[in-house]
Design an enzyme around this catalytic site. Structure first.
Site, mmCIF file in Angstrom:
data_model
loop_
_atom_site.group_PDB
_atom_site.id
_atom_site.type_symbol
_atom_site.label_atom_id
_atom_site.label_comp_id
_atom_site.label_asym_id
_atom_site.label_seq_id
_atom_site.Cartn_x
_atom_site.Cartn_y
_atom_site.Cartn_z
ATOM 1 N N GLN B 131 44.995 42.023 35.961
ATOM 2 C CA GLN B 131 44.121 41.019 35.359
ATOM 3 C C GLN B 131 42.742 41.050 36.010
ATOM 4 O O GLN B 131 42.607 40.722 37.186
ATOM 5 C CB GLN B 131 44.764 39.642 35.558
ATOM 6 C CG GLN B 131 43.931 38.483 35.060
ATOM 7 C CD GLN B 131 44.670 37.156 35.178
ATOM 8 O OE1 GLN B 131 45.548 36.995 36.031
ATOM 9 N NE2 GLN B 131 44.334 36.210 34.329
ATOM 10 N N GLY B 132 41.732 41.420 35.241
ATOM 11 C CA GLY B 132 40.385 41.518 35.789
ATOM 12 C C GLY B 132 39.509 40.361 35.354
ATOM 13 O O GLY B 132 38.662 40.508 34.468
ATOM 14 N N TYR B 133 39.737 39.226 35.966
ATOM 15 C CA TYR B 133 38.939 38.035 35.651
ATOM 16 C C TYR B 133 37.935 37.750 36.775
ATOM 17 O O TYR B 133 36.741 37.780 36.587
ATOM 18 C CB TYR B 133 39.838 36.811 35.488
ATOM 19 C CG TYR B 133 40.505 36.649 34.141
ATOM 20 C CD1 TYR B 133 40.474 37.654 33.182
ATOM 21 C CD2 TYR B 133 41.180 35.468 33.821
ATOM 22 C CE1 TYR B 133 41.091 37.487 31.951
ATOM 23 C CE2 TYR B 133 41.797 35.295 32.591
ATOM 24 C CZ TYR B 133 41.753 36.299 31.660
ATOM 25 O OH TYR B 133 42.364 36.122 30.451
ATOM 26 N N SER B 134 38.469 37.426 37.974
ATOM 27 C CA SER B 134 37.618 36.914 39.056
ATOM 28 C C SER B 134 36.606 37.952 39.527
ATOM 29 O O SER B 134 36.875 39.154 39.539
ATOM 30 C CB SER B 134 38.477 36.513 40.253
ATOM 31 O OG SER B 134 39.457 35.597 39.846
ATOM 32 N N SER B 168 45.211 41.578 41.604
ATOM 33 C CA SER B 168 46.552 41.849 42.137
ATOM 34 C C SER B 168 47.103 43.126 41.537
ATOM 35 O O SER B 168 47.031 43.335 40.323
ATOM 36 C CB SER B 168 47.507 40.697 41.817
ATOM 37 O OG SER B 168 47.041 39.516 42.406
ATOM 38 N N GLU B 251 52.059 31.546 28.269
ATOM 39 C CA GLU B 251 53.276 31.737 28.994
ATOM 40 C C GLU B 251 54.215 30.567 28.746
ATOM 41 O O GLU B 251 55.407 30.734 28.746
ATOM 42 C CB GLU B 251 52.931 31.906 30.451
ATOM 43 C CG GLU B 251 53.755 32.977 31.050
ATOM 44 C CD GLU B 251 54.380 32.466 32.282
ATOM 45 O OE1 GLU B 251 55.377 33.017 32.677
ATOM 46 O OE2 GLU B 251 53.880 31.469 32.811
ATOM 47 N N ASN B 375 43.837 23.816 43.237
ATOM 48 C CA ASN B 375 44.308 22.443 43.047
ATOM 49 C C ASN B 375 43.179 21.506 42.628
ATOM 50 O O ASN B 375 43.389 20.582 41.845
ATOM 51 C CB ASN B 375 44.964 21.931 44.338
ATOM 52 C CG ASN B 375 46.411 22.395 44.440
ATOM 53 O OD1 ASN B 375 46.818 23.312 43.731
ATOM 54 N ND2 ASN B 375 47.172 21.749 45.307
HETATM 55 C C1 LIG Z 1 46.787 35.905 46.080
HETATM 56 C C2 LIG Z 1 45.763 35.872 45.012
HETATM 57 C C3 LIG Z 1 45.900 36.691 43.898
HETATM 58 C C4 LIG Z 1 44.922 36.683 42.910
HETATM 59 N N1 LIG Z 1 45.067 37.535 41.829
HETATM 60 C C5 LIG Z 1 44.083 37.591 40.896
HETATM 61 C C6 LIG Z 1 44.148 38.544 39.827
HETATM 62 O O1 LIG Z 1 45.093 39.328 39.716
HETATM 63 N N2 LIG Z 1 43.146 38.595 38.938
HETATM 64 C C7 LIG Z 1 42.076 37.740 39.004
HETATM 65 O O2 LIG Z 1 41.213 37.789 38.140
HETATM 66 N N3 LIG Z 1 41.973 36.831 40.012
HETATM 67 C C8 LIG Z 1 42.947 36.741 40.971
HETATM 68 N N4 LIG Z 1 42.842 35.849 42.015
HETATM 69 C C9 LIG Z 1 41.624 35.039 42.128
HETATM 70 C C10 LIG Z 1 41.810 33.559 41.906
HETATM 71 O O3 LIG Z 1 42.001 33.251 40.565
HETATM 72 C C11 LIG Z 1 40.579 32.843 42.523
HETATM 73 O O4 LIG Z 1 40.671 33.010 43.911
HETATM 74 C C12 LIG Z 1 40.504 31.386 42.183
HETATM 75 O O5 LIG Z 1 40.223 31.180 40.832
HETATM 76 C C13 LIG Z 1 39.445 30.635 43.041
HETATM 77 O O6 LIG Z 1 38.207 31.262 43.035
HETATM 78 P P1 LIG Z 1 37.455 31.574 44.421
HETATM 79 O O7 LIG Z 1 38.406 32.312 45.277
HETATM 80 O O8 LIG Z 1 36.194 32.235 44.070
HETATM 81 O O9 LIG Z 1 37.184 30.179 45.079
HETATM 82 P P2 LIG Z 1 35.963 29.180 44.778
HETATM 83 O O10 LIG Z 1 35.838 28.971 43.338
HETATM 84 O O11 LIG Z 1 34.772 29.632 45.530
HETATM 85 O O12 LIG Z 1 36.520 27.855 45.447
HETATM 86 C C14 LIG Z 1 36.393 27.535 46.843
HETATM 87 C C15 LIG Z 1 36.787 26.078 47.028
HETATM 88 O O13 LIG Z 1 35.908 25.253 46.260
HETATM 89 C C16 LIG Z 1 36.616 24.427 45.390
HETATM 90 N N5 LIG Z 1 35.875 24.226 44.142
HETATM 91 C C17 LIG Z 1 35.260 25.146 43.369
HETATM 92 N N6 LIG Z 1 34.760 24.578 42.270
HETATM 93 C C18 LIG Z 1 35.022 23.263 42.338
HETATM 94 C C19 LIG Z 1 34.762 22.144 41.493
HETATM 95 N N7 LIG Z 1 34.137 22.251 40.319
HETATM 96 N N8 LIG Z 1 35.210 20.950 41.892
HETATM 97 C C20 LIG Z 1 35.871 20.818 43.074
HETATM 98 N N9 LIG Z 1 36.140 21.810 43.897
HETATM 99 C C21 LIG Z 1 35.729 23.039 43.533
HETATM 100 C C22 LIG Z 1 37.915 25.183 45.134
HETATM 101 O O14 LIG Z 1 38.942 24.315 44.747
HETATM 102 C C23 LIG Z 1 38.196 25.790 46.493
HETATM 103 O O15 LIG Z 1 38.820 24.848 47.306
HETATM 104 C C24 LIG Z 1 43.808 35.838 43.017
HETATM 105 C C25 LIG Z 1 43.687 35.007 44.139
HETATM 106 C C26 LIG Z 1 44.629 35.024 45.132
HETATM 107 C C27 LIG Z 1 44.452 34.125 46.308
#
Ligand SMILES: Cc1cc2nc3c(=O)[nH]c(=O)nc-3n(C[C@H](O)[C@H](O)[C@H](O)COP(=O)(O)OP(=O)(O)OC[C@H]3O[C@@H](n4cnc5c(N)ncnc54)[C@H](O)[C@@H]3O)c2cc1C
Lengths: 383, 397
Positions: B131-134, B168, B251, B375
């Site tokens: 999955q290439g989202y982030s 992942s 899902e 969360n």
């Molecule tokens: C083990 C693992 C596997 C993953 N696998 C994939 C994958 O296969 N494909 C993929 O695309 N992505 C994947 N991800 C990425 C995952 O979806 C992102 O890490 C996640 O969406 C959070 O983005 P970020 O890490 O940039 O954190 P950030 O968005 O930078 O968040 C940092 C902190 O700020 C808080 N925050 C951000 N915005 C707000 C808001 N509006 N209000 C309040 N708080 C906020 C967050 O809750 C968090 O506590 C994976 C992540 C992990 C940890």
């Protein structure tokens, strides 16, 4: 597997919502709180005479609707949402108590009276501090054709409005179940003022009350008492879910209108996240409520074990007790100063949540029951 | 309201259990209970072979239509399959992204050509997806993705340029679905496209990222003019957000019950240790163990409500709380495991950094409250969508 309400059950919920929004208004609740009986008698008459809710779990051959715990919780949740000042919980508990002795003709007569809206309360404990047999402080002794009952029972729901009292009393190491009229000589029934004024309770003092043998409904009722208390916990859980839901709804409505710093306070994330946490607790408790009601029905149909019922009731009581208290308490905080006033209803839900949380055991006591089941059982695979 | 499964469903359960016990043996014994979250890097060759064994038995993609090789299984049957799979110790499915995300997305939004091209590979357990989202600049704010997709007239293909992160199992995958910007003038959820991109090509570079557990199951993925066929965009340019969001709803939680069976084995292990080491007599731990038990059962009945809900695909209230509910529960379980282990929780099985199952649980459950919507984001969604509270304002930076 279809873990959702049937169309009939959804209709029942809708009609309960509609009926109570009309008759169990905040003004009606407050009027009943201030009245001597603490009950809205007109509401009770309607609810029994038009909606037949006291008849829900009464078997059909006793003039009831022959429905189950799922229907009972649907209606009780709505009563909890409105703090409806009507003793449906107390009377449904009595129905469940009488169903354990349904082969007794006296019990069958009482079941049909309950179906018609007579108020009958169960007195089983002095709750110092236990709610089960250990807390029972009325004893019964057989003397010829009579039974003599003496002692005290507290926390009798709607006890001073009851036309008949069911009293559980110690017999040796077990207990029996007796039917008493409130006018019996040697019996005094006093209303106990309560922190939650929407749910009147009474205390019974019995000094040598003499009753006939026919009024002994069972001489061997202790395991039935456990069952009835567990089923009652399911009913209480429904009121708690209703109380939690109402606390959430009223808080969301309030924060949507209150403006500070040039915006509604609902737009602050700290407030939104609290509301989300409240909803999480409400829905979690609701899931366990549905489960426990299904187990309750299976029990009544003879297909669930006592342990399953105990576990279901304890899980629900722990979750719904915490949910109601958390939601009502957080609700006050989200209301700010007006949350501390008499005028706003959130304080009434807070008091109800507190009362229900300790009625029939605190959440941590229920968790200890679960811990016992998980941790103290001798491992069957080890044996 | 009906709590129990029908006799026909129980018959199906027996059929699944029999097949699993016959097949999850011999060469596959070693991978029982392995490859779950936090353990996804192990036994990859064996788990890929297992994927094909499952496919040969007709046990991949059982919820898909028969026309595409599925069994048209009911929700109840899918639940049962997932429960029995977990109960039998079935290993973490390397094919799960394809089966649960790519497949349903293509069934709903894909063209006939795309379905014919990709569904058989997923169904047969031969082609793996990621999955290439982030992206580095687009985490919670997924709509901020900057990876670009430009149509190259001369070659008649899409060219993708940019960077994805936390992908992942990218290093094991044959394809990636990429959310990329088709309209460079836009910066929000408008102007995005959803692309199906082969991994094995010069324009794609994968770099593993080491995690706090010492293992590496996610990656950075660099796209440098990576090619994607003209007809490998799902929907039209500009539909990317709709497709990506639809995917998250597909899902519908059938695998949640399987996930809960894994959680149950973790809780059982903690209970076993508590009884053995005396923690079971500690009143504070007793409360927390009971709470964990109640929480897990709550997840179960919550899922059953969710799965019994309307078929219109709309998210019900119980569905909206589910992610927040399980992730918090699981994170707390990780901490409970450490507290039940007591001082021994600090000691490793060996060098280099050989974590036992509970240590790995403790560390990896911190990711549960982050991936798939943190969360905080879940709470925003609940407040805004379920409770109708105001949306978060966007900033200008
Ligand atoms: C083990 C693992 C596997 C993953 N696998 C994939 C994958 O296969 N494909 C993929 O695309 N992505 C994947 N991800 C990425 C995952 O979806 C992102 O890490 C996640 O969406 C959070 O983005 P970020 O890490 O940039 O954190 P950030 O968005 O930078 O968040 C940092 C902190 O700020 C808080 N925050 C951000 N915005 C707000 C808001 N509006 N209000 C309040 N708080 C906020 C967050 O809750 C968090 O506590 C994976 C992540 C992990 C940890």
């Amino acid at each position: 597997m279809k873990f959702s309400f049937t169309d009939e059950q959804l209709m029942l919920r809708e009609s309960a919502e509609g009926f109570l929004s009309e008759y169990a208004t905040s003004a009606a609740v407050r009027q009943a709180m201030a009245s001597p009986s603490g009950t809205d008698e007109a509401l009770w008459q309607r609810l029994a005479g038009e909606m037949y809710w006291p008849a829900i779990v009464v078997p059909e051959d006793c003039g009831g609707l022959g429905l189950g715990m799922v229907e009972a919780i649907i209606v009780l949740e709505q009563l909890g949402r409105r703090l409806a000042p009507a003793p449906l919980l107390a009377c449904t508990q009595s129905v469940l108590a009488l169903r354990t002795v349904a082969e007794n003709p006296g019990a069958r007569a009482l079941l049909s009276q309950l179906a018609q809206g007579q108020i009958i309360s169960l007195a089983h404990t002095a709750a110092r501090p236990h709610w089960g047999l250990e807390g029972m402080a009325v004893s019964a002794v057989q003397q010829g054709q009579h039974w003599r009952l003496a002692g005290e029972a507290r926390f009798v729901p709607a006890g001073d409005n009851a036309g008949t009292l069911l009293v559980a009393a110690r017999i040796g190491s077990g207990c029996g179940l007796f039917k008493l009229s409130p006018g019996e000589s040697g019996l005094t029934v006093t209303k106990s003022p309560t922190l939650d004024q929407t749910r009147p309770m009474a205390t019974l003092q019995l000094s040598g009350v003499e009753i006939s043998e026919a009024d002994c409904l069972s001489e061997c009722w202790s395991s039935q008492l456990d069952t009835v208390l567990n089923l009652t916990r399911v009913l209480v859980g429904a009121e708690q879910v209703g109380c939690a839901q109402a606390s959430l709804d009223q808080s969301v409505a309030y924060v949507g209108e209150r403006v500070q710093f040039g915006r509604t306070i609902a737009s602050y994330q700290a407030i939104k996240h609290k509301a989300a946490d409240m909803m999480l607790k409400v829905e979690s408790a609701r899931s366990l409520l549905c489960y426990a009601a299904c187990v309750g029905d299976e029990w009544l149909q003879g297909s669930a074990s006592a342990q399953e019922l105990t576990e279901a009731a304890a899980m629900l009581a722990s979750s719904a007790g915490d949910a109601a208290f958390f939601c009502a308490g957080t609700g006050i905080q989200l209301h700010g100063g007006v949350g501390i006033t008499e005028e706003y209803d959130i304080q009434l839900f807070f008091k109800r949540a507190r009362a229900m949380e300790s009625y029939l055991g605190r959440p941590d006591e229920h968790r200890e029951v679960i811990a016992g089941l998980l941790l103290d059982k001798v491992d069957s695979d080890a044996a | 309201m009906q709590l129990r499964f029908t006799e026909a469903d129980e018959h199906f359960r027996a059929q699944v259990a029999d097949w699993l016990s016959d097949n999850l043996s011999g060469e596959f014994s070693a991978i029982r209970h392995r490859g779950g979250p936090g353990d996804e890097h192990v036994y990859l060759t064996e788990r890929k072979a297992w994927e094909q064994r499952l496919a040969d038995g007709g046990w991949t993609c059982i919820g898909w239509p028969e026309a595409w090789g599925g069994r048209d299984a009911t929700i109840e049957q899918q639940v049962i399959f997932n429960e029995e799979y977990a109960r039998a110790g079935g290993p973490g499915r390397v094919g799960h992204i394809g089966e649960t995300l790519t497949g349903p997305t293509l069934l709903a939004f894909g063209s006939e050509v795309q379905k014919e091209r990709y569904l058989p590979g997923i169904r047969n357990g031969k082609e793996l997806w990621c999955q290439g989202y982030s992206e580095p600049g687009a985490g919670s704010d997924l709509a901020a993705v900057r990876t670009r997709a430009a149509f190259h007239e001369a070659s008649g293909q899409w060219q993708i340029t940019g960077q994805k992160v936390w992908t992942s199992l990218a290093h094991e995958s044959d394809y990636v679905f990429v959310l990329a910007r088709t309209d460079p003038a836009e910066t929000t959820h408008r102007g995005l496209g959803f692309f199906l991109v082969p991994m094995a090509q010069p324009g794609v570079t994968i770099r593993p990222i080491k995690q706090l557990t010492g293992t590496a199951e996610f990656n950075e993925v660099f796209f440098d003019g990576a090619l994607c066929a003209a007809d490998d965009i799902v929907g039209e340019p500009g539909d990317g957000w709709k497709v990506a969001m639809g995917l998250l709803g597909f899902e519908r939680g059938v695998s949640t019950l399987g996930q809960q069976m894994l959680f149950q084995t973790e809780l059982d292990e903690i209970v076993r240790i508590a009884k053995a080491n005396g923690s079971a007599r500690d009143p504070a731990l007793r409360q927390r163990i009971a709470e964990a038990h109640i929480g897990l059962r709550t997840l179960r009945y919550n899922s059953l409500r969710m799965l019994s809900g309307g078929d219109d695909g709309s998210l019900s209230r119980e569905a909206m709380i589910y992610k927040l509910c399980w992730s918090s529960w699981h994170r707390n379980l990780g901490k409970l495991a450490m507290d039940v282990l007591g001082p021994d929780a600090e000691l490793l099985d060996g060098e280099p950094y050989a974590l036992n199952r509970l240590q790995s649980l403790f560390l990896f459950t911190r990711a549960d409250t982050i991936y798939g919507g943190t969360n905080q984001i879940q709470r925003n969604i609940i407040a805004e969508r379920a409770l109708g509270m105001p949306r978060e304002p966007r900033g200008q930076i």
